[in-house]
Motif scaffolding. Sequence first.
Motif, PDB file in Angstrom:
ATOM      1  N   LEU A 208      43.802  13.834  42.563  1.00  0.00           N
ATOM      2  CA  LEU A 208      44.293  12.645  43.256  1.00  0.00           C
ATOM      3  C   LEU A 208      44.590  12.949  44.731  1.00  0.00           C
ATOM      4  O   LEU A 208      44.246  12.158  45.615  1.00  0.00           O
ATOM      5  N   CYS A 209      45.231  14.071  44.970  1.00  0.00           N
ATOM      6  CA  CYS A 209      45.548  14.436  46.355  1.00  0.00           C
ATOM      7  C   CYS A 209      44.269  14.759  47.138  1.00  0.00           C
ATOM      8  O   CYS A 209      44.144  14.406  48.316  1.00  0.00           O
ATOM      9  N   GLU A 210      43.336  15.405  46.491  1.00  0.00           N
ATOM     10  CA  GLU A 210      42.061  15.711  47.136  1.00  0.00           C
ATOM     11  C   GLU A 210      41.353  14.426  47.567  1.00  0.00           C
ATOM     12  O   GLU A 210      40.792  14.343  48.666  1.00  0.00           O
ATOM     13  N   ALA A 211      41.381  13.419  46.690  1.00  0.00           N
ATOM     14  CA  ALA A 211      40.750  12.136  47.032  1.00  0.00           C
ATOM     15  C   ALA A 211      41.461  11.462  48.201  1.00  0.00           C
ATOM     16  O   ALA A 211      40.846  10.679  48.943  1.00  0.00           O
ATOM     17  N   ALA A 212      42.767  11.766  48.378  1.00  0.00           N
ATOM     18  CA  ALA A 212      43.527  11.204  49.504  1.00  0.00           C
ATOM     19  C   ALA A 212      43.388  12.040  50.767  1.00  0.00           C
ATOM     20  O   ALA A 212      43.960  11.698  51.811  1.00  0.00           O
ATOM     21  N   GLY A 213      42.655  13.164  50.661  1.00  0.00           N
ATOM     22  CA  GLY A 213      42.342  13.944  51.852  1.00  0.00           C
ATOM     23  C   GLY A 213      43.228  15.138  52.131  1.00  0.00           C
ATOM     24  O   GLY A 213      43.223  15.664  53.248  1.00  0.00           O
ATOM     25  N   PHE A 214      43.974  15.629  51.136  1.00  0.00           N
ATOM     26  CA  PHE A 214      44.812  16.797  51.378  1.00  0.00           C
ATOM     27  C   PHE A 214      45.009  17.603  50.103  1.00  0.00           C
ATOM     28  O   PHE A 214      44.722  17.132  48.998  1.00  0.00           O
ATOM     29  N   THR A 215      45.497  18.822  50.273  1.00  0.00           N
ATOM     30  CA  THR A 215      45.862  19.688  49.154  1.00  0.00           C
ATOM     31  C   THR A 215      47.379  19.740  49.073  1.00  0.00           C
ATOM     32  O   THR A 215      48.042  20.046  50.073  1.00  0.00           O
ATOM     33  N   PRO A 216      47.982  19.422  47.930  1.00  0.00           N
ATOM     34  CA  PRO A 216      49.446  19.384  47.856  1.00  0.00           C
ATOM     35  C   PRO A 216      50.070  20.774  48.015  1.00  0.00           C
ATOM     36  O   PRO A 216      49.542  21.764  47.504  1.00  0.00           O
ATOM     37  N   ARG A 217      51.181  20.815  48.719  1.00  0.00           N
ATOM     38  CA  ARG A 217      51.923  22.071  48.896  1.00  0.00           C
ATOM     39  C   ARG A 217      52.950  22.179  47.768  1.00  0.00           C
ATOM     40  O   ARG A 217      53.869  21.379  47.674  1.00  0.00           O
ATOM     41  N   ALA A 218      52.773  23.156  46.906  1.00  0.00           N
ATOM     42  CA  ALA A 218      53.646  23.319  45.748  1.00  0.00           C
ATOM     43  C   ALA A 218      55.006  23.838  46.172  1.00  0.00           C
ATOM     44  O   ALA A 218      55.113  24.909  46.764  1.00  0.00           O
ATOM     45  N   ARG A 219      56.044  23.074  45.851  1.00  0.00           N
ATOM     46  CA  ARG A 219      57.409  23.524  46.078  1.00  0.00           C
ATOM     47  C   ARG A 219      58.029  24.040  44.785  1.00  0.00           C
ATOM     48  O   ARG A 219      58.738  25.039  44.778  1.00  0.00           O
ATOM     49  N   HIS A 220      57.750  23.329  43.693  1.00  0.00           N
ATOM     50  CA  HIS A 220      58.219  23.749  42.373  1.00  0.00           C
ATOM     51  C   HIS A 220      57.052  23.620  41.396  1.00  0.00           C
ATOM     52  O   HIS A 220      56.164  22.784  41.573  1.00  0.00           O
ATOM     53  N   ARG A 221      57.087  24.433  40.340  1.00  0.00           N
ATOM     54  CA  ARG A 221      56.107  24.329  39.257  1.00  0.00           C
ATOM     55  C   ARG A 221      56.868  24.119  37.951  1.00  0.00           C
ATOM     56  O   ARG A 221      57.527  25.038  37.457  1.00  0.00           O
ATOM     57  N   VAL A 222      56.804  22.906  37.445  1.00  0.00           N
ATOM     58  CA  VAL A 222      57.601  22.506  36.276  1.00  0.00           C
ATOM     59  C   VAL A 222      56.729  21.665  35.347  1.00  0.00           C
ATOM     60  O   VAL A 222      56.035  20.755  35.803  1.00  0.00           O
TER      61      VAL A 222
END
Length: 289
Positions: A208-222
């Motif tokens: 979804l983020c790729e389709a919006a033009g960016f790679t999400p920056r992971a702050r937490h992994r839950v």
Amino acid sequence: MLDVRRLRLLCDLSRLGTIAAVASAHTYTPSAVSQQLSALEREAGIALLERTGRRVALTAAGRLLVQHGETVLTALEQTGAALAAARTGLTGELRIGAFPSAIRTLLTPALITLGNRHAALDLQLTELDPAEVPAALRDRRLDVGLVQDYDVVPMETGPGLQSVPLLDETVHLAVAADSAAGTLRDLSRAGWILAGPGTLCHTATLKLCEAAGFTPRARHRVDDFGTVLALVAAGQGVAVVPQLATAGLPSGVRLLPLPTRRRTRVAFRQGAAAHPAVAAFIAALPPLT
């Protein structure tokens, strides 16, 4: 006479591609798998594999046997289902695999219903990501499980399995209540709360983020959505969450519907639909759409 267990290994090799992967799926050694496949070749009286160094590929005869082998395995499941239906009452084990939010909202009431109706049925529940369920069903570690796909991550259960629809739901972007964000693109620089790598939810968020033009920056992994939403409410990040996870939504969270949906299906081995325990499990699930 062909050995059914060896036939199953050949079908798994067709699906998984390598002897090492088949060995891992069955907790065998690669050497043991190779020996069993060689024994199957002797039983068949024809070469089933082409070996080049450490690599193997199915011959034309091997592919033909896989095609008929899947039919044989389905017939065995149907036979087991018919025998179970001939018994009086439901007994034995029913091994179920499901993801946490479904266990809390869908499966707990269903398990209570099944336990009340069929006290002799031994229900065994395992928490499992949907991406892992198909392999667990084929390896006979599960009898029934919940699988999923998203519009952005289409998935097929593959050969040897069948499924029935259970739930089709909206997917949301969860942000803090005081956030001004209105779209995914607005959050390209935000800290994200992501599920563990390899899970379906993680892959869907990346897509979804790729389709919006960016790679999400992971702050937490839950992986637990209750914790995810609590972190969002506390201003600790943003996340993609399905509708099923939003029951009891914290007051500090705002949901923005996304243009994708998540579908959940009940999966089981081909031929097991008529097994009375599988049928009873499906019947006990709430009629959601």
